[in-house]
Write a protein that holds these residues in place. Structure first.
Motif, PDB file in Angstrom:
ATOM      1  N   SER A 255      36.559  44.425  63.106  1.00 35.63           N
ATOM      2  CA  SER A 255      35.273  43.808  63.451  1.00 35.63           C
ATOM      3  C   SER A 255      35.421  42.407  64.033  1.00 35.63           C
ATOM      4  N   ARG A 256      36.497  41.696  63.674  1.00 39.07           N
ATOM      5  CA  ARG A 256      36.684  40.331  64.177  1.00 39.07           C
ATOM      6  C   ARG A 256      37.666  40.270  65.354  1.00 39.07           C
ATOM      7  N   LEU A 261      41.092  42.605  73.463  1.00 37.26           N
ATOM      8  CA  LEU A 261      42.313  43.041  72.789  1.00 37.26           C
ATOM      9  C   LEU A 261      42.123  44.402  72.130  1.00 37.26           C
ATOM     10  N   ALA A 262      40.931  44.632  71.576  1.00 34.07           N
ATOM     11  CA  ALA A 262      40.679  45.880  70.865  1.00 34.07           C
ATOM     12  C   ALA A 262      40.676  47.085  71.807  1.00 34.07           C
ATOM     13  N   SER A 303      38.454  51.668  70.301  1.00 33.00           N
ATOM     14  CA  SER A 303      37.993  51.663  71.688  1.00 33.00           C
ATOM     15  C   SER A 303      36.472  51.662  71.768  1.00 33.00           C
ATOM     16  N   PHE A 304      35.854  52.547  70.996  1.00 33.30           N
ATOM     17  CA  PHE A 304      34.410  52.726  71.105  1.00 33.30           C
ATOM     18  C   PHE A 304      33.658  51.508  70.570  1.00 33.30           C
ATOM     19  N   ARG A 305      34.117  50.951  69.457  1.00 32.62           N
ATOM     20  CA  ARG A 305      33.451  49.773  68.889  1.00 32.62           C
ATOM     21  C   ARG A 305      33.496  48.604  69.863  1.00 32.62           C
ATOM     22  N   ALA A 306      34.668  48.328  70.418  1.00 31.08           N
ATOM     23  CA  ALA A 306      34.802  47.211  71.356  1.00 31.08           C
ATOM     24  C   ALA A 306      33.993  47.462  72.623  1.00 31.08           C
ATOM     25  N   ALA A 307      34.004  48.701  73.101  1.00 36.48           N
ATOM     26  CA  ALA A 307      33.246  49.026  74.313  1.00 36.48           C
ATOM     27  C   ALA A 307      31.751  48.846  74.083  1.00 36.48           C
ATOM     28  N   MET A 308      31.246  49.389  72.982  1.00 36.58           N
ATOM     29  CA  MET A 308      29.821  49.309  72.708  1.00 36.58           C
ATOM     30  C   MET A 308      29.388  47.863  72.473  1.00 36.58           C
ATOM     31  N   ASN A 309      30.198  47.113  71.743  1.00 40.96           N
ATOM     32  CA  ASN A 309      29.852  45.725  71.472  1.00 40.96           C
ATOM     33  C   ASN A 309      29.793  44.911  72.764  1.00 40.96           C
ATOM     34  N   ALA A 310      30.776  45.118  73.640  1.00 45.65           N
ATOM     35  CA  ALA A 310      30.835  44.350  74.881  1.00 45.65           C
ATOM     36  C   ALA A 310      29.602  44.584  75.741  1.00 45.65           C
ATOM     37  N   ILE A 311      29.189  45.855  75.877  1.00 40.49           N
ATOM     38  CA  ILE A 311      28.070  46.126  76.786  1.00 40.49           C
ATOM     39  C   ILE A 311      26.733  45.729  76.174  1.00 40.49           C
ATOM     40  N   THR A 312      26.556  45.892  74.844  1.00 39.21           N
ATOM     41  CA  THR A 312      25.267  45.514  74.247  1.00 39.21           C
ATOM     42  C   THR A 312      25.096  44.000  74.224  1.00 39.21           C
ATOM     43  N   ALA A 386      33.701  37.582  74.715  1.00 41.70           N
ATOM     44  CA  ALA A 386      32.924  38.473  73.857  1.00 41.70           C
ATOM     45  C   ALA A 386      33.677  38.692  72.564  1.00 41.70           C
ATOM     46  N   GLY A 387      33.242  38.066  71.503  1.00 45.91           N
ATOM     47  CA  GLY A 387      33.944  38.222  70.245  1.00 45.91           C
ATOM     48  C   GLY A 387      34.705  36.997  69.917  1.00 45.91           C
TER      49      GLY A 387
END
Length: 387
Positions: A255-256, A261-262, A303-312, A386-387
């Motif tokens: 999460s952090r 990188l993620a 992959s999915f968490r980082a992708a979703m976080n970046a776009i939202t 982002a992050g």
């Protein structure tokens, strides 16, 4: 909102450990199973393409209530009895429910969050998605081994789960559209210019991750039965659950981590998991297959968490559901096409050989995605703050 999201997603994976029963009763093989799974993916894609932005314009609550209604309809279709038309129709309708809920639920949870906690809520939304998907096969696999009527009871249980979910959505989901005053006109699914630099690498990683998830969900129970001689439905459900649990756990652990990188780390983890799965199938090793499945799930989650976080994080509020839907379109194309190709391959080779070949090919795709992401990072095309 998290409960309602999970309740719908549970229904989308209920048939996974039941496919061997369907195959025995209805007389079809693994090739048709992959087509049935691809039909589900097609059911997801249609509402994502046509109505991905609907909750931005019509309001979150109406779209979420529609998703709950369609999910309930899917369970009722399966309860009419096992047959190929029922299986195909039920999977299509189930896919439509997932396509309606995915973008709307993620956008709603982000909308409800304090701006300072949106990253945490986005992570929670993707983790809930994965846990809901994982609990479906675990629930139906256990019921199939422990109680009678394995092709009926799981769908009745899921239908019951939707009743409190409907009440909760009515009370919690905002009814006011995010894009106040805009009319819902022609179908549109586009990525705003300010999000594209983040969206492209996110979509690359999501495609590879969901291709792996789709194949394992579709054929792993068959592989367990034919290659490893594990015919217990609970075992099949638990192994598939472990993949989704690995995905959810990796999202919590990472999460952090910074998104830039993620994303490549997720691709590399996918490759490691696929290598373990390929070796496990060659050696007929259940422990190694379980480990590889968990690792592949972890790669998907990263992959999915980082992708979703970046776009939202970078999507405008009035187009957030639209951008989330666009990412999910890429993901479900990843689920459908490789699965169908494996199904076609089973007409020439056995399922184990086709699955090993898939693992090799998707490892190369994941490595290519990782290389592309690293190049984008070095060129500055990915926003690294982002992050």
């Amino acid at each position: 909102m998290a409960y309602a999201f999970a309740a719908i997603m549970v229904g989308t994976t209920l048939p996974t450990p039941l496919y061997p029963i369907y195959q025995h009763q209805l007389g079809f093989g693994s090739g048709l199973t992959t087509v049935i799974y691809a039909v589900y993916a097609a059911g997801v894609l249609v509402p994502l393409l046509l109505f991905g932005r609907a909750s931005d314009v019509l309001g979150r609550r109406p779209v979420l209530l529609a998703a709950l209604g369609v999910s309930a309809l899917s369970s009722l279709i399966f309860l009419t009895g096992p047959s190929l038309p029922v299986l195909f129709l039920g999977r299509v309708v189930s896919g439509v429910s997932a396509g309606l809920v995915t973008a709307a639920a993620v956008a709603t949870m982000v909308d409800l969050a304090d701006p300072h906690h949106r990253r945490v809520v986005t992570m929670a939304a993707t983790a809930v998605n994965m846990l809901g998907l994982g609990c479906g096969p675990l629930l139906s696999g256990l019921l199939a081994d422990l109680v009678p009527l394995p092709l009926y009871l799981p769908y009745a249980v899921q239908f019951a789960l939707l009743v409190p979910a409907t009440v909760l959505v009515w009370r919690a989901a905002p009814a006011t559209p995010a894009a106040s005053g805009k009319a819902f006109q022609r179908p549109r699914l586009a990525v705003p210019p300010e999000v594209r630099g983040v969206f492209v690498p996110a979509a690359i990683a999501a495609f590879a991750a969901f291709a792996v998830l789709g194949l394992l969900t579709a054929v792993e129970p068959g592989l367990l039965a034919t290659t490893l001689h594990q015919t217990g439905h609970a075992v099949a459900g638990a192994v598939v659950f472990s993949m989704f649990a690995g995905s959810a756990l990796s999202q919590l652990v990472s999460s952090r981590w910074r998104d830039h990188l993620a994303l490549p780390a997720g691709c590399l983890t996918l490759v490691v998991g696929l290598a373990a799965i390929g070796i496990a199938l060659a050696l007929a090793s259940l422990p190694l297959l379980a480990i590889g499945t968990i690792v592949a799930g972890a790669g998907h989650g990263l992959s999915f968490r980082a992708a979703m976080n970046a776009i939202t994080e970078y999507a405008p509020a009035d187009r957030r559901a639209e951008v989330v839907a666009a990412l999910n379109v890429v993901a479900y194309v990843g689920i459908s096409i490789p699965v169908v190709l494996v199904g076609l391959a089973t007409a020439v080779v056995d399922l184990r050989t086709a699955a090993i070949a898939f693992a090799v090919v998707m490892s190369l795709v994941a490595l290519a995605a990782m290389a592309a992401l690293l190049r984008l990072n070095r060129s500055g095309a990915v926003v690294t703050s982002a992050g």
